[in-house]
Scaffold this active site. Structure first.
Site, PDB file in Angstrom:
ATOM      1  N   LYS A  49      34.799  42.596  35.298  1.00 58.88           N
ATOM      2  CA  LYS A  49      34.895  42.467  36.756  1.00 58.88           C
ATOM      3  C   LYS A  49      34.761  43.820  37.441  1.00 58.88           C
ATOM      4  CE  LYS A  49      39.173  42.150  38.887  1.00 58.88           C
ATOM      5  NZ  LYS A  49      39.273  43.082  40.007  1.00 58.88           N
ATOM      6  N   ARG A  56      38.881  43.597  47.738  1.00 59.29           N
ATOM      7  CA  ARG A  56      38.999  45.024  48.019  1.00 59.29           C
ATOM      8  C   ARG A  56      37.695  45.769  47.707  1.00 59.29           C
ATOM      9  NH1 ARG A  56      42.398  49.389  48.583  1.00 59.29           N
ATOM     10  NH2 ARG A  56      41.677  51.160  47.387  1.00 59.29           N
ATOM     11  N   CYS A  94      44.226  42.533  45.637  1.00 56.62           N
ATOM     12  CA  CYS A  94      45.524  42.195  45.072  1.00 56.62           C
ATOM     13  C   CYS A  94      46.667  42.815  45.864  1.00 56.62           C
ATOM     14  CB  CYS A  94      45.601  42.699  43.639  1.00 56.62           C
ATOM     15  SG  CYS A  94      45.174  41.461  42.436  1.00 56.62           S
TER      16      CYS A  94
HETATM   17  C1  UD1 Z   1      40.598  50.251  40.311  1.00 61.59           C
HETATM   18  C2  UD1 Z   1      40.511  48.876  39.698  1.00 61.59           C
HETATM   19  C3  UD1 Z   1      41.897  48.286  39.525  1.00 61.59           C
HETATM   20  C4  UD1 Z   1      42.801  49.235  38.745  1.00 61.59           C
HETATM   21  C5  UD1 Z   1      42.767  50.642  39.343  1.00 61.59           C
HETATM   22  C6  UD1 Z   1      43.507  51.661  38.499  1.00 61.59           C
HETATM   23  C7  UD1 Z   1      38.357  48.100  40.500  1.00 61.59           C
HETATM   24  C8  UD1 Z   1      37.613  47.138  41.328  1.00 61.59           C
HETATM   25  N1  UD1 Z   1      39.706  48.044  40.556  1.00 61.59           N
HETATM   26  O1  UD1 Z   1      41.187  50.104  41.590  1.00 61.59           O
HETATM   27  O2  UD1 Z   1      41.762  47.047  38.839  1.00 61.59           O
HETATM   28  O3  UD1 Z   1      44.124  48.753  38.801  1.00 61.59           O
HETATM   29  O4  UD1 Z   1      41.401  51.090  39.476  1.00 61.59           O
HETATM   30  O5  UD1 Z   1      43.008  51.677  37.214  1.00 61.59           O
HETATM   31  O6  UD1 Z   1      37.779  48.875  39.765  1.00 61.59           O
HETATM   32  N2  UD1 Z   1      44.471  56.121  46.040  1.00 61.59           N
HETATM   33  C9  UD1 Z   1      44.724  56.884  47.159  1.00 61.59           C
HETATM   34  N3  UD1 Z   1      43.697  57.093  48.037  1.00 61.59           N
HETATM   35  C10 UD1 Z   1      42.447  56.577  47.829  1.00 61.59           C
HETATM   36  C11 UD1 Z   1      42.204  55.817  46.672  1.00 61.59           C
HETATM   37  C12 UD1 Z   1      43.245  55.597  45.780  1.00 61.59           C
HETATM   38  O7  UD1 Z   1      45.830  57.344  47.376  1.00 61.59           O
HETATM   39  O8  UD1 Z   1      41.563  56.816  48.664  1.00 61.59           O
HETATM   40  C13 UD1 Z   1      45.585  55.864  45.081  1.00 61.59           C
HETATM   41  C14 UD1 Z   1      45.931  54.388  44.974  1.00 61.59           C
HETATM   42  O9  UD1 Z   1      46.805  53.984  45.982  1.00 61.59           O
HETATM   43  C15 UD1 Z   1      46.548  54.320  43.600  1.00 61.59           C
HETATM   44  C16 UD1 Z   1      45.760  55.375  42.820  1.00 61.59           C
HETATM   45  O10 UD1 Z   1      45.146  56.200  43.781  1.00 61.59           O
HETATM   46  O11 UD1 Z   1      47.900  54.676  43.653  1.00 61.59           O
HETATM   47  C17 UD1 Z   1      44.703  54.834  41.900  1.00 61.59           C
HETATM   48  O12 UD1 Z   1      43.825  54.001  42.637  1.00 61.59           O
HETATM   49  P1  UD1 Z   1      42.306  53.824  42.267  1.00 61.59           P
HETATM   50  O13 UD1 Z   1      42.013  54.484  40.970  1.00 61.59           O
HETATM   51  O14 UD1 Z   1      41.484  54.204  43.446  1.00 61.59           O
HETATM   52  O15 UD1 Z   1      42.204  52.252  42.061  1.00 61.59           O
HETATM   53  P2  UD1 Z   1      41.122  51.280  42.656  1.00 61.59           P
HETATM   54  O16 UD1 Z   1      39.774  51.900  42.590  1.00 61.59           O
HETATM   55  O17 UD1 Z   1      41.601  50.716  43.931  1.00 61.59           O
END
Ligand code: UD1
Length: 402
Positions: free
Chosen positions: A5, A78, A102
């Site tokens: 996914k 998302r 989620c």
């Molecule tokens: C992706 C995955 C998700 C997984 C996560 C961590 C997809 C579609 N989803 O989510 O299933 O749980 O990686 O492995 O690939 N953050 C910030 N600012 C930002 C972006 C992120 O503070 O601009 C923080 C988030 O709140 C979180 C952390 O960084 O605490 C990690 O998030 P991130 O790696 O970005 O996860 P996703 O890409 O949303």
């Protein structure tokens, strides 16, 4: 094993940058993928399922006519934010809402915006909508504050059509990023370094169409491995890539499970009763946060006390209360959960509040005495393809009602 996914979603977004159709093979039939397809359709991109097994996505972006992503669709997935980089790169503008997905605590997009801003985008926000415009689109040298998977992917995709070279430092190293690099390069892009913490993208004027097969879903593999462990059963997971699930294998072995790694898959035999262990979620190659709820389900039955520390997301223990209804003894204190193993769980009515917590409840239900009713299974359909069919084929007693 289904296609991943988290790999297919950014690939679908990236395909809007192509000048010819793309064929994404081994795409999973999931609600999130269907919503992403609906978003692409709404902006003029032609998407249809094809192939002998019906699991190839044909995406023709030649009709792309809009930079505006519908608010209602965006709230459903998302990953719609993955369109920001590609649409800015292709059309010089994008309009999106703050994304849904989620319910696992606040998930800001500041790092995505910071990266895209550095490349030339200006953003205005009003009434929950974000409008981005890029009059110039240039490569940058950027250091991410944290290795965000989504921000790495958004910047990496946008950089493919930027003028000059982009370097992303402290990039996320997840296997899905390596897969995205493979997809982008098969579109003719020049991306190097995915899987390490420095990614280098040489921008080009245009990208061609691609034919690419999505990697197997490592979180689906991990979920089924944990299922064998919690039920004391045996499973052969064909096509699972052992290297992608090393952190899960290590923890399952600590609970007493046998895991045999083969070039074409993984064999897991569950322990009679799991041993306790401590788990800390971390970015890849650490223990994946997307496997934390399933691991918690397993540890509820351990012969002793385990501690889980969640370091990636703020609020990701929603399953703890529901597992409690089944007899689990879990105390949550901020980002730490202390799990006192019990000899048995009992069936109850529980709610899947998000995708992976839903999976953890199904795992617990398979091991519990009596019948469990899991509601909120639309959350499971977001990320597991034919979940109940696969479980039934393994001998699990599970049925979808209503
Ligand atoms: C992706 C995955 C998700 C997984 C996560 C961590 C997809 C579609 N989803 O989510 O299933 O749980 O990686 O492995 O690939 N953050 C910030 N600012 C930002 C972006 C992120 O503070 O601009 C923080 C988030 O709140 C979180 C952390 O960084 O605490 C990690 O998030 P991130 O790696 O970005 O996860 P996703 O890409 O949303």
């Amino acid at each position: 094993m289904s296609g991943a996914k988290n790999a297919v979603l950014p690939m679908m977004a990236a395909s809007v940058m192509a000048s010819r159709p793309c064929l994404i093979q081994n795409a999973p039939h999931l609600v999130d993928v269907e919503v992403m397809a609906a978003i692409l359709t709404s902006i003029g991109v032609h998407v249809r399922w094809t192939g002998v097994t019906g699991s190839d996505l044909y995406i023709d972006p030649s009709g792309l006519r809009s930079h505006v992503v519908d608010e209602a669709l965006m709230r459903k997935v998302r990953s719609s934010i993955f369109l920001m980089g590609p649409l800015l790169a292709k059309l010089g503008k994008v309009e999106v809402s703050h994304p849904g997905g989620c319910d696992i605590g606040p998930r800001p997009i500041d790092l995505h915006l910071k990266g895209l801003r550095a490349m030339g985008a200006r953003f205005e926000e009003s009434h929950g909508r974000i409008l981005g415009v890029a009059e110039s689109w240039k490569g940058v040298d950027i250091h991410l504050d944290i290795p965000s998977v989504g921000a790495t992917e958004n910047i990496m995709m946008g950089a493919c059509l930027a003028e000059g070279v982009t370097i992303i430092r402290n990039a996320a190293k997840e296997p899905e990023i390596v897969d995205l690099q493979g997809f982008l390069n098969s579109m003719g892009a020049s991306v190097r370094g995915a899987g390490t913490d420095v990614i280098r993208v040489e921008g080009l004027k245009s990208l061609k169409g691609a034919v690419y097969s999505v990697m197997p879903d490592r979180i689906e593999a991990g979920t089924f491995m944990a299922m064998a462990a919690i039920t004391g059963g045996e499973i052969w997971i064909r096509n699972a890539i052992a290297e992608h699930v090393q952190a899960v294998i290590a923890k399952l072995r600590e609970t007493g499970a046998d895991v045999i790694e083969k070039p074409d898959g993984l064999f897991v035999r569950g322990p009679r009763r799991p041993l306790p262990t401590d788990v800390k979620t971390l970015p890849y190659p650490g223990f994946p946060t997307d496997m934390q709820p399933q691991m918690m389900a397993l540890l509820t039955l351990a012969d002793g006390t385990s501690v889980i520390t969640e370091t990636v997301f703020d609020s990701r223990f929603k399953q703890a209360e529901e597992l409690g209804r089944m007899g689990a003894r879990i105390r949550v204190d901020g980002r730490t959960a202390i799990i006192k193993g019990v000899p048995a769980l009992s069936g109850a009515q529980v709610e899947a509040t998000d995708l992976r917590s839903g999976a953890s409840l199904v795992l617990a239900a398979l091991a519990a005495e009596g019948v469990t009713v899991v509601t909120g299974i639309q959350n499971l359909d977001r990320g597991y393809e034919k979940f109940e069919d696969k479980i039934r084929a393994l001998g699990g007693n599970i049925a979808r009602v209503d």
